[in-house]
Design a protein around this motif. Structure first.
Motif, PDB file in Angstrom:
ATOM      1  N   MET A  19       0.856  -1.185   0.000  1.00  0.00           N
ATOM      2  CA  MET A  19       0.000   0.000   0.000  1.00  0.00           C
ATOM      3  C   MET A  19       0.890   1.232   0.000  1.00  0.00           C
ATOM      4  N   ASN A  20       0.598   2.180  -0.875  1.00  0.00           N
ATOM      5  CA  ASN A  20       1.456   3.340  -1.001  1.00  0.00           C
ATOM      6  C   ASN A  20       1.098   4.411   0.005  1.00  0.00           C
ATOM      7  N   PRO A  21       2.102   5.164   0.485  1.00  0.00           N
ATOM      8  CA  PRO A  21       1.847   6.211   1.451  1.00  0.00           C
ATOM      9  C   PRO A  21       1.229   7.407   0.793  1.00  0.00           C
ATOM     10  N   PRO A  22       0.694   8.353   1.571  1.00  0.00           N
ATOM     11  CA  PRO A  22       0.155   9.576   0.998  1.00  0.00           C
ATOM     12  C   PRO A  22       1.215  10.264   0.167  1.00  0.00           C
ATOM     13  N   ASP A  23       0.783  10.919  -0.944  1.00  0.00           N
ATOM     14  CA  ASP A  23       1.725  11.522  -1.866  1.00  0.00           C
ATOM     15  C   ASP A  23       2.655  12.513  -1.208  1.00  0.00           C
ATOM     16  N   GLY A  24       2.209  13.233  -0.204  1.00  0.00           N
ATOM     17  CA  GLY A  24       3.017  14.279   0.393  1.00  0.00           C
ATOM     18  C   GLY A  24       4.251  13.795   1.103  1.00  0.00           C
ATOM     19  N   GLY A  25       4.306  12.506   1.518  1.00  0.00           N
ATOM     20  CA  GLY A  25       5.433  12.043   2.309  1.00  0.00           C
ATOM     21  C   GLY A  25       6.544  11.405   1.509  1.00  0.00           C
ATOM     22  N   VAL A  26       6.405  11.348   0.194  1.00  0.00           N
ATOM     23  CA  VAL A  26       7.359  10.608  -0.612  1.00  0.00           C
ATOM     24  C   VAL A  26       8.731  11.246  -0.610  1.00  0.00           C
ATOM     25  N   ALA A  27       8.787  12.537  -0.813  1.00  0.00           N
ATOM     26  CA  ALA A  27      10.080  13.200  -0.938  1.00  0.00           C
ATOM     27  C   ALA A  27      10.930  13.019   0.304  1.00  0.00           C
ATOM     28  N   ASP A  28      10.288  12.986   1.481  1.00  0.00           N
ATOM     29  CA  ASP A  28      11.035  12.825   2.714  1.00  0.00           C
ATOM     30  C   ASP A  28      11.595  11.424   2.860  1.00  0.00           C
ATOM     31  N   GLU A  29      10.879  10.414   2.328  1.00  0.00           N
ATOM     32  CA  GLU A  29      11.299   9.034   2.527  1.00  0.00           C
ATOM     33  C   GLU A  29      12.364   8.600   1.532  1.00  0.00           C
ATOM     34  N   LEU A  30      12.235   9.011   0.261  1.00  0.00           N
ATOM     35  CA  LEU A  30      13.207   8.653  -0.763  1.00  0.00           C
ATOM     36  C   LEU A  30      13.637   9.918  -1.513  1.00  0.00           C
ATOM     37  N   PRO A  31      14.384  10.803  -0.854  1.00  0.00           N
ATOM     38  CA  PRO A  31      14.763  12.063  -1.481  1.00  0.00           C
ATOM     39  C   PRO A  31      15.647  11.830  -2.692  1.00  0.00           C
ATOM     40  N   GLY A  32      15.331  12.531  -3.785  1.00  0.00           N
ATOM     41  CA  GLY A  32      16.182  12.487  -4.962  1.00  0.00           C
ATOM     42  C   GLY A  32      15.929  11.340  -5.908  1.00  0.00           C
ATOM     43  N   VAL A  33      15.134  10.341  -5.511  1.00  0.00           N
ATOM     44  CA  VAL A  33      14.949   9.187  -6.391  1.00  0.00           C
ATOM     45  C   VAL A  33      14.118   9.550  -7.616  1.00  0.00           C
ATOM     46  N   ALA A  34      13.140  10.435  -7.464  1.00  0.00           N
ATOM     47  CA  ALA A  34      12.273  10.790  -8.587  1.00  0.00           C
ATOM     48  C   ALA A  34      13.059  11.395  -9.756  1.00  0.00           C
ATOM     49  N   PRO A  35      13.871  12.456  -9.524  1.00  0.00           N
ATOM     50  CA  PRO A  35      14.633  13.000 -10.661  1.00  0.00           C
ATOM     51  C   PRO A  35      15.633  12.015 -11.245  1.00  0.00           C
ATOM     52  N   ARG A  36      16.198  11.122 -10.397  1.00  0.00           N
ATOM     53  CA  ARG A  36      17.139  10.137 -10.945  1.00  0.00           C
ATOM     54  C   ARG A  36      16.426   9.153 -11.860  1.00  0.00           C
ATOM     55  N   LEU A  37      15.203   8.751 -11.492  1.00  0.00           N
ATOM     56  CA  LEU A  37      14.441   7.856 -12.352  1.00  0.00           C
ATOM     57  C   LEU A  37      14.182   8.502 -13.711  1.00  0.00           C
ATOM     58  N   ARG A  38      13.838   9.780 -13.695  1.00  0.00           N
ATOM     59  CA  ARG A  38      13.568  10.490 -14.952  1.00  0.00           C
ATOM     60  C   ARG A  38      14.837  10.643 -15.788  1.00  0.00           C
ATOM     61  N   GLU A  39      15.951  11.016 -15.131  1.00  0.00           N
ATOM     62  CA  GLU A  39      17.210  11.204 -15.856  1.00  0.00           C
ATOM     63  C   GLU A  39      17.698   9.895 -16.471  1.00  0.00           C
ATOM     64  N   LEU A  40      17.582   8.790 -15.718  1.00  0.00           N
ATOM     65  CA  LEU A  40      18.036   7.509 -16.240  1.00  0.00           C
ATOM     66  C   LEU A  40      17.200   7.071 -17.433  1.00  0.00           C
TER      67      LEU A  40
END
Length: 202
Positions: free
Chosen positions: A1-22
């Protein structure tokens, strides 16, 4: 089950832009990468913008498609080719209930992780991908399903299998299970061409 959208950046900081760049670095469209990972384009887009937290199986699948490691996706970059990884308290990253920490060096042809699987988490995820996997149960009871065969593993038991065999794992004990997990990586930039779908949901 996924957490609320607002807490993602705190839990896995930086992963989103790396996924896009890769993905862009591999020359893959959002639709193509999502198809190979067994995700919808909308879901992958949410992962890339940080509105959704990826699970460990998703990170493993995307790392294979992009020819990298989960540790690098998370920005965990120990000294290159460091042969020693010190132990200590289990303090690692968390993704969708899975806790894990690096147990091997970077830049290798395989990746070693120490993983905690919570009770019931991801038991419906079926994975198929090139490579090999080896796991060793440290604590708890782990159910490993290889094709249609069910194996219940106790502490001290291990499994070593071809990852092209459809497989899934789940912790059977309420306290979860802890294991050492090693998988081979697709290092070649061209590896994405033969990966196909990495993660399937039933």
């Amino acid at each position: 089950m996924n957490p609320p959208d607002g807490g993602v950046a705190d839990e896995l900081p930086g992963v989103a832009p790396r996924l896009r760049e890769l993905r862009r670095g591999r020359g893959l469209t959002l639709e193509t990468a999502a198809q190979r990972a067994g995700l919808s384009p909308a879901h992958l887009s949410r992962l890339e913008t940080g509105r959704r937290q990826p699970s460990l199986p998703m990170l493993l699948g995307l790392a294979r498609i992009y020819g990298t490691t989960v540790s690098e996706l998370l920005g965990e970059t120990p000294p290159e080719r460091d042969a020693i990884v010190r132990g200590g308290r289990f303090e690692g990253a968390e993704a969708d209930g899975w806790m894990y920490r690096q147990a091997g060096g970077s830049g290798r042809a395989m990746q070693a992780l120490r993983v905690r699987v919570p009770y019931g988490a991801q038991s419906d995820l079926v994975r198929v991908h090139p490579g090999e996997e080896w796991l060793y149960v440290l604590d708890g009871t782990l159910r490993v399903i290889l094709g249609e065969t069910v194996h219940d593993l106790a502490p001290g038991d291990s499994a070593h299998f071809d990852s092209l065999t459809p497989h899934r794992i789940a912790a059977l004990d309420r306290g979860g299970a802890e294991l050492l997990f090693v998988h081979s990586l697709m290092q070649s930039p061209a590896a994405e061409l033969c990966l196909g779908s990495g993660i399937h949901r039933r």
